[in-house]
Scaffold this active site. Structure first.
Site, short mmCIF file in Angstrom:
data_model
loop_
_atom_site.label_atom_id
_atom_site.label_comp_id
_atom_site.label_asym_id
_atom_site.label_seq_id
_atom_site.Cartn_x
_atom_site.Cartn_y
_atom_site.Cartn_z
CB SER A 70 -0.86 -0.03 1.27
OG SER A 70 -1.37 1.24 1.56
CD GLU A 107 -1.98 5.23 4.89
OE1 GLU A 107 -1.43 5.32 5.99
OE2 GLU A 107 -2.57 6.18 4.35
CE1 TYR A 128 -3.96 -1.58 5.67
CE2 TYR A 128 -2.88 0.39 4.83
CZ TYR A 128 -3.53 -0.81 4.61
OH TYR A 128 -3.74 -1.25 3.32
O1 F7E Z 1 -8.98 8.22 4.27
C1 F7E Z 1 -9.48 11.70 5.40
C2 F7E Z 1 -8.53 10.82 6.18
O2 F7E Z 1 -9.95 6.14 5.24
C3 F7E Z 1 -8.54 9.08 3.25
C4 F7E Z 1 -7.22 2.30 2.43
O3 F7E Z 1 -7.78 1.65 1.31
O4 F7E Z 1 -5.95 3.78 1.05
C5 F7E Z 1 -6.92 3.74 2.07
O5 F7E Z 1 -6.44 4.41 3.24
C6 F7E Z 1 -8.31 10.47 3.81
C7 F7E Z 1 -7.49 10.53 5.10
O6 F7E Z 1 -8.36 6.00 3.25
C8 F7E Z 1 -12.77 11.31 6.88
O7 F7E Z 1 -8.01 11.51 7.32
C9 F7E Z 1 -11.47 12.95 6.30
O8 F7E Z 1 -6.58 11.58 5.02
O9 F7E Z 1 -10.62 6.82 2.91
P1 F7E Z 1 -9.57 6.75 3.93
P2 F7E Z 1 -6.79 5.95 3.57
O10 F7E Z 1 -6.50 6.17 5.00
O11 F7E Z 1 -6.11 6.83 2.59
C10 F7E Z 1 -4.70 3.14 1.33
C11 F7E Z 1 -3.86 3.19 0.08
C12 F7E Z 1 -4.86 1.78 1.89
O12 F7E Z 1 -4.01 0.90 1.69
C13 F7E Z 1 -5.97 1.58 2.87
O13 F7E Z 1 -6.26 0.20 3.04
O14 F7E Z 1 -9.57 11.04 4.14
N1 F7E Z 1 -10.82 11.80 5.99
N2 F7E Z 1 -12.66 12.68 6.87
C14 F7E Z 1 -11.61 10.76 6.33
N3 F7E Z 1 -11.43 9.43 6.19
C15 F7E Z 1 -12.42 8.60 6.61
N4 F7E Z 1 -12.27 7.28 6.48
N5 F7E Z 1 -13.57 9.11 7.19
C16 F7E Z 1 -13.80 10.46 7.35
O15 F7E Z 1 -14.84 10.87 7.87
#
Ligand code: F7E
Length: 328
Positions: free
Chosen positions: A126, A128, A152
């Site tokens: 990832s 990440e 993660y």
């Molecule tokens: O957050 C911001 C949050 O949870 C994206 C997974 O598929 O991609 C994914 O990880 C961004 C972050 O995905 C909310 O702070 C704001 O900056 O959709 P996410 P992620 O953390 O980027 C990678 C490549 C993976 O490998 C992972 O498995 O959005 N954000 N407000 C929020 N995020 C969430 N979830 N919820 C909110 O309310």
């Protein structure tokens, strides 16, 4: 006879999408599925594949269940897509994250080396893993140092390195796809793009009035799951085992995602988004933009879906869902 594939994590977004791709290519597809108490929903995403994909109860933390599959099926290709995949949740359950995303991957690799070391194995790595690292040109690529900022991310760096080690030490076909964010109608509802798409449609239909979000100023490189599982398969068909970044080479802030999504349903996000501290992370990954030149030039991969296509796919899914009130 077609090739045999085993997918760990077949019930997730990419597991479902990869199963479809492999079935369409004539593979015999076998997937491991975790049991949970809602029996009607544990294989929800696989419903319209039923009868074609063969599922087995198991867990990557249970070595016995992995052994049973690899020993009996003797697959040509193994894909590990299993993970605790929600970054924010990984802060709440760091031990479980390590058990699943590190020890689970060690279990799979150990079993692979014992029962089918001549076949090929793929690890869902990832973006990440990069965490705070960004090259001077504003991108992350295969050579960018890994500097993760979450349990993660740390767990994914561990599994990534295990695959590289096994490739060198045992001369196995063990590969990493370093995938940046990607979505589709099958995306989990607690990832930000899908959370926004669902809420925008619910607000449009008068079901709710607001959506709570966290940091709107982080940037993500968001592709489409169908393009990304196609990349996984291409990485596995390459003549040498190698690691590849898979990305769109564009980045968008969460604010832009909210703006575009609400615009698609004729609304202004500023009238409906409420910032709630509960959605912020203890440490944030501020900026992702992947340089996927290597896979484009080496394997000829390129995305077919735009960022707008992917957001529209999710919006259309929820419009259809609430119009027909059907469960997918
Ligand atoms: O957050 C911001 C949050 O949870 C994206 C997974 O598929 O991609 C994914 O990880 C961004 C972050 O995905 C909310 O702070 C704001 O900056 O959709 P996410 P992620 O953390 O980027 C990678 C490549 C993976 O490998 C992972 O498995 O959005 N954000 N407000 C929020 N995020 C969430 N979830 N919820 C909110 O309310």
């Amino acid at each position: 006879m077609g090739k045999k594939a085993v997918i760990f994590g077949c019930t997730g977004q990419d597991g479902r999408t990869l199963s479809q791709l492999l079935l369409d290519k004539g593979y015999d597809v076998h997937g491991m599925m975790r049991r949970h108490s809602f029996s009607s929903t544990q294989d929800t995403r696989l419903k319209d594949l039923n009868g074609e994909i063969k599922t087995y109860y198991g867990d990557v933390t249970d070595r016995f269940t992995i052994d049973k599959m690899l020993r009996e099926i003797k697959p040509d290709e193994v894909y590990n897509l299993s993970a605790l995949s929600h970054v924010k949740v990984s802060f709440d359950v760091p031990n479980f994250t390590m058990q699943t995303n590190c020890i689970g991957v060690f279990n799979i690799m150990d079993s692979f080396l014992e029962y089918c070391p001549e076949s090929k194995i793929y690890q869902a790595s990832s973006s990440e893993c990069f965490g705070l690292s960004v090259n001077d040109n504003g991108f992350q690529d295969e050579l960018t140092p890994m500097n993760p900022v979450s349990p993660y991310g740390i767990s994914k760096v561990c599994a990534y390195n295990l695959f590289r080690h096994v490739r060198r030490a045992f001369k196995c076909f063990a590969v990493n796809g370093i995938l940046f964010n990607h979505a589709s109608k099958w995306r989990g509802e607690n990832f930000v793009e899908q959370k926004i798409a669902k809420a925008a449609v619910q607000i449009k239909m008068g079901m709710i009035k607001t959506i709570d979000l966290g940091n709107l100023d982080s940037f993500r490189d968001i592709g489409n799951s169908r393009d990304y599982v196609r990349a996984m398969h291409m990485i596995m068909q390459h003549n040498v085992p190698d690691d590849f970044v898979v990305s769109t080479m564009e980045t968008h802030s969460i604010r832009e995602i909210a703006e575009l999504t609400f615009k698609m349903v004729g609304l202004n996000y500023e009238d409906h988004v409420v910032i709630d501290q509960k959605n912020f992370r203890k440490e944030e990954l501020p900026y992702l933009k992947g340089d996927s030149t290597k896979i484009r030039e080496t394997l000829g991969w390129k995305p077919e879906f735009t960022f707008e296509d992917t957001i529209k796919e999710m919006v259309d899914h929820w419009l259809d869902y609430y119009t027909k009130q059907k469960y997918f």
